[in-house]
Design an enzyme around this catalytic site. Structure first.
Site, PDB file in Angstrom:
ATOM      1  N   LYS A   1      16.368  84.088  45.103  1.00  0.00           N
ATOM      2  CA  LYS A   1      15.553  82.886  45.319  1.00  0.00           C
ATOM      3  C   LYS A   1      14.064  83.203  45.320  1.00  0.00           C
ATOM      4  O   LYS A   1      13.263  82.430  44.806  1.00  0.00           O
ATOM      5  CB  LYS A   1      15.930  82.219  46.654  1.00  0.00           C
ATOM      6  CG  LYS A   1      17.206  81.411  46.575  1.00  0.00           C
ATOM      7  CD  LYS A   1      17.319  80.453  47.743  1.00  0.00           C
ATOM      8  CE  LYS A   1      18.651  79.726  47.719  1.00  0.00           C
ATOM      9  NZ  LYS A   1      18.903  78.945  48.918  1.00  0.00           N
TER      10      LYS A   1
ATOM     11  N   LYS B   1      22.665  72.497  42.871  1.00  0.00           N
ATOM     12  CA  LYS B   1      22.114  71.154  43.029  1.00  0.00           C
ATOM     13  C   LYS B   1      20.590  71.154  42.880  1.00  0.00           C
ATOM     14  O   LYS B   1      19.990  70.119  42.686  1.00  0.00           O
ATOM     15  CB  LYS B   1      22.554  70.475  44.333  1.00  0.00           C
ATOM     16  CG  LYS B   1      22.581  71.319  45.591  1.00  0.00           C
ATOM     17  CD  LYS B   1      23.108  70.513  46.772  1.00  0.00           C
ATOM     18  CE  LYS B   1      23.935  71.328  47.742  1.00  0.00           C
ATOM     19  NZ  LYS B   1      23.283  72.491  48.356  1.00  0.00           N
TER      20      LYS B   1
ATOM     21  N   LYS C   1      24.528  80.270  38.089  1.00  0.00           N
ATOM     22  CA  LYS C   1      25.354  79.445  38.971  1.00  0.00           C
ATOM     23  C   LYS C   1      25.017  77.969  38.813  1.00  0.00           C
ATOM     24  O   LYS C   1      23.851  77.629  38.665  1.00  0.00           O
ATOM     25  CB  LYS C   1      25.014  79.857  40.409  1.00  0.00           C
ATOM     26  CG  LYS C   1      26.152  79.976  41.353  1.00  0.00           C
ATOM     27  CD  LYS C   1      25.705  80.479  42.715  1.00  0.00           C
ATOM     28  CE  LYS C   1      24.387  79.929  43.219  1.00  0.00           C
ATOM     29  NZ  LYS C   1      24.035  80.232  44.582  1.00  0.00           N
TER      30      LYS C   1
HETATM   31  P1  TYM Z   1      24.985  75.483  49.699  1.00  0.00           P
HETATM   32  O1  TYM Z   1      24.423  74.186  50.143  1.00  0.00           O
HETATM   33  O2  TYM Z   1      24.238  76.274  48.683  1.00  0.00           O
HETATM   34  O3  TYM Z   1      26.442  75.294  49.141  1.00  0.00           O
HETATM   35  C1  TYM Z   1      27.478  74.714  49.913  1.00  0.00           C
HETATM   36  C2  TYM Z   1      28.805  75.384  49.572  1.00  0.00           C
HETATM   37  O4  TYM Z   1      29.067  75.273  48.166  1.00  0.00           O
HETATM   38  C3  TYM Z   1      29.316  76.566  47.615  1.00  0.00           C
HETATM   39  N1  TYM Z   1      28.754  76.607  46.246  1.00  0.00           N
HETATM   40  C4  TYM Z   1      29.455  76.920  45.159  1.00  0.00           C
HETATM   41  N2  TYM Z   1      30.746  77.270  44.991  1.00  0.00           N
HETATM   42  C5  TYM Z   1      31.153  77.531  43.715  1.00  0.00           C
HETATM   43  N3  TYM Z   1      30.335  77.454  42.632  1.00  0.00           N
HETATM   44  C6  TYM Z   1      29.035  77.112  42.764  1.00  0.00           C
HETATM   45  N4  TYM Z   1      28.237  77.032  41.700  1.00  0.00           N
HETATM   46  C7  TYM Z   1      28.545  76.826  44.079  1.00  0.00           C
HETATM   47  N5  TYM Z   1      27.329  76.459  44.561  1.00  0.00           N
HETATM   48  C8  TYM Z   1      27.479  76.333  45.897  1.00  0.00           C
HETATM   49  C9  TYM Z   1      28.598  77.538  48.528  1.00  0.00           C
HETATM   50  O5  TYM Z   1      29.145  78.836  48.446  1.00  0.00           O
HETATM   51  C10 TYM Z   1      28.791  76.896  49.890  1.00  0.00           C
HETATM   52  O6  TYM Z   1      30.057  77.251  50.420  1.00  0.00           O
HETATM   53  N6  TYM Z   1      24.067  78.918  53.179  1.00  0.00           N
HETATM   54  C11 TYM Z   1      24.959  77.825  52.847  1.00  0.00           C
HETATM   55  C12 TYM Z   1      25.037  76.741  53.915  1.00  0.00           C
HETATM   56  C13 TYM Z   1      25.346  77.214  55.297  1.00  0.00           C
HETATM   57  C14 TYM Z   1      26.599  77.686  55.771  1.00  0.00           C
HETATM   58  C15 TYM Z   1      26.404  77.978  57.144  1.00  0.00           C
HETATM   59  C16 TYM Z   1      27.840  77.873  55.171  1.00  0.00           C
HETATM   60  C17 TYM Z   1      24.488  77.258  56.346  1.00  0.00           C
HETATM   61  N7  TYM Z   1      25.119  77.698  57.457  1.00  0.00           N
HETATM   62  C18 TYM Z   1      27.443  78.462  57.925  1.00  0.00           C
HETATM   63  C19 TYM Z   1      28.877  78.378  55.957  1.00  0.00           C
HETATM   64  C20 TYM Z   1      28.677  78.666  57.326  1.00  0.00           C
HETATM   65  C21 TYM Z   1      24.453  77.191  51.569  1.00  0.00           C
HETATM   66  O7  TYM Z   1      23.317  77.309  51.202  1.00  0.00           O
HETATM   67  O8  TYM Z   1      25.319  76.397  50.974  1.00  0.00           O
END
Ligand code: TYM
Length: 331
Positions: free
Chosen positions: A111, A197, A194
């Site tokens: 990032k 969003k 990847k």
């Molecule tokens: P975030 O908002 O990026 O994504 C949410 C969830 O979606 C999964 N994901 C994907 N899975 C497959 N292919 C993709 N292209 C893809 N893009 C996103 C992510 O792996 C995630 O499971 N850091 C986390 C949010 C978070 C969190 C937590 C998760 C904050 N605290 C505690 C678990 C436990 C995040 O940025 O997710």
């Protein structure tokens, strides 16, 4: 029943990767876990967000999650900033985690890119807050996509170091639940990136609010190569776009990649893309329609989050308060 925690950043409309990597599994895991789902707005502001847009997207994501089947009668859904225990434990974990550990986080490197110095300090300590999210509930099961694996390993290191430093067995170890298929959905414009969003190109992703026409047009325009589909999985090597589309098809239709290739191998992408649009529309369209209906009820969405935050607080508050006592904060 094991306690499960997972989160998503309200930085845009959830896309197909979020759905296949996380949300779809959250819905399934509700059957036999005590679930806590969180819209992590404090993580979202590690990169600047327009305040009005952040508010709107928090509601929109709530709608998508409800429309996908998150059951707020039985489980908890809330936004992170509404429960101050996350921030308090996050600070404690900033003091437990080592700089060397954070330096190894590949997501920060990706990032921040070359311009590390210009990014927020929040982006750097992002994984500490994530560990706090989970440990504030002593959750032991965390369903995520592949990109979060390293953060969960760090969560276990932080929990272990806290326990060691303060001579307790207070925090548990967590298990990352990463789906065998769909854990890393790639961009429709570039099979080596990847799906995200926050990608500037809306053509790169299928959003959970896209209608059937938008889905068909994005899939039709998705990047491919000029070879026909292979008949065996080994033929997908070095063909990231083909692999991605076939994997999406297989995951959504509950089949293996080998099985899908046995059907479509030898054919061009035209007929396959039509079939792929059909399975994606079948999965997304009902969610998009229900999301649209829920978005007309912002009061209901706000009440849902407020109720979720109240219930989350009753679990997190005593745990974080005890952690504060353990480290010597005067109560
Ligand atoms: P975030 O908002 O990026 O994504 C949410 C969830 O979606 C999964 N994901 C994907 N899975 C497959 N292919 C993709 N292209 C893809 N893009 C996103 C992510 O792996 C995630 O499971 N850091 C986390 C949010 C978070 C969190 C937590 C998760 C904050 N605290 C505690 C678990 C436990 C995040 O940025 O997710």
């Amino acid at each position: 029943m094991q306690r499960l925690f997972s989160g998503i950043q309200p930085t845009g409309i959830p896309q197909l990767g979020n759905y296949l990597g996380a949300i779809r599994n959250w819905v399934a895991l509700q059957r036999d876990h005590e679930c806590i789902f969180c819209l992590v707005d404090m993580h979202a502001i590690t990169t600047w967000q327009d305040p009005a847009v952040l508010r709107q997207q928090t509601l929109a994501q709530t709608a998508v999650l409800l429309a996908s089947g998150i059951d707020v009668q039985k489980h908890i859904l809330f936004n992170q900033s509404a429960v101050s225990a996350h921030a308090r434990l996050g600070w404690i974990f900033n003091c437990v985690a080592r700089i060397g550990w954070l330096n190894r986080m590949t997501q920060f490197k990706d990032k921040a890119g070359k311009d590390r110095e210009k990014h927020s300090a929040g982006l750097y300590v992002y994984p500490d807050l994530m560990a706090a999210d989970i440990m504030a509930y002593k959750a032991t099961v965390v369903p995520v996509g592949d990109d979060q694996k390293q953060h969960l390993e760090l969560t276990n290191d932080i929990a272990q170091k806290f326990n060691h430093d303060y001579g307790t067995e207070f925090f548990p170890q967590v298990e990352a639940l990463i789906p065998p298929q769909g854990a890393r959905v790639m961009s429709l414009r570039d099979g080596t990136k990847k799906m995200s969003k926050s990608d500037p190109s809306a053509q790169s992703r299928i959003e959970m609010t896209d209608d059937a026409d938008a889905i068909a047009s994005k899939i039709k325009r998705a990047k491919t190569d000029s070879e026909p589909l292979p008949s065996e999985e080994s033929g997908l090597e070095n063909r990231p776009e083909a692999r991605n589309l076939v994997t999406i098809y297989a995951t959504l239709s509950g089949r293996t990649v080998a099985d899908v290739l046995a059907q479509f191998g030898g054919q061009g992408f035209g007929p396959f893309k039509t079939a792929l649009s059909d399975v994606v529309v079948a999965a997304i369209d009902p969610i998009a329609k229900e999301t649209g209906r829920l978005l007309k009820e912002p009061g209901f969405l706000c009440d849902t989050l407020r109720d979720g935050a109240n219930r989350a607080r009753t679990i997190a508050e005593p745990i974080v308060s005890e952690a504060e006592s353990l480290i010597g904060f005067l109560k």
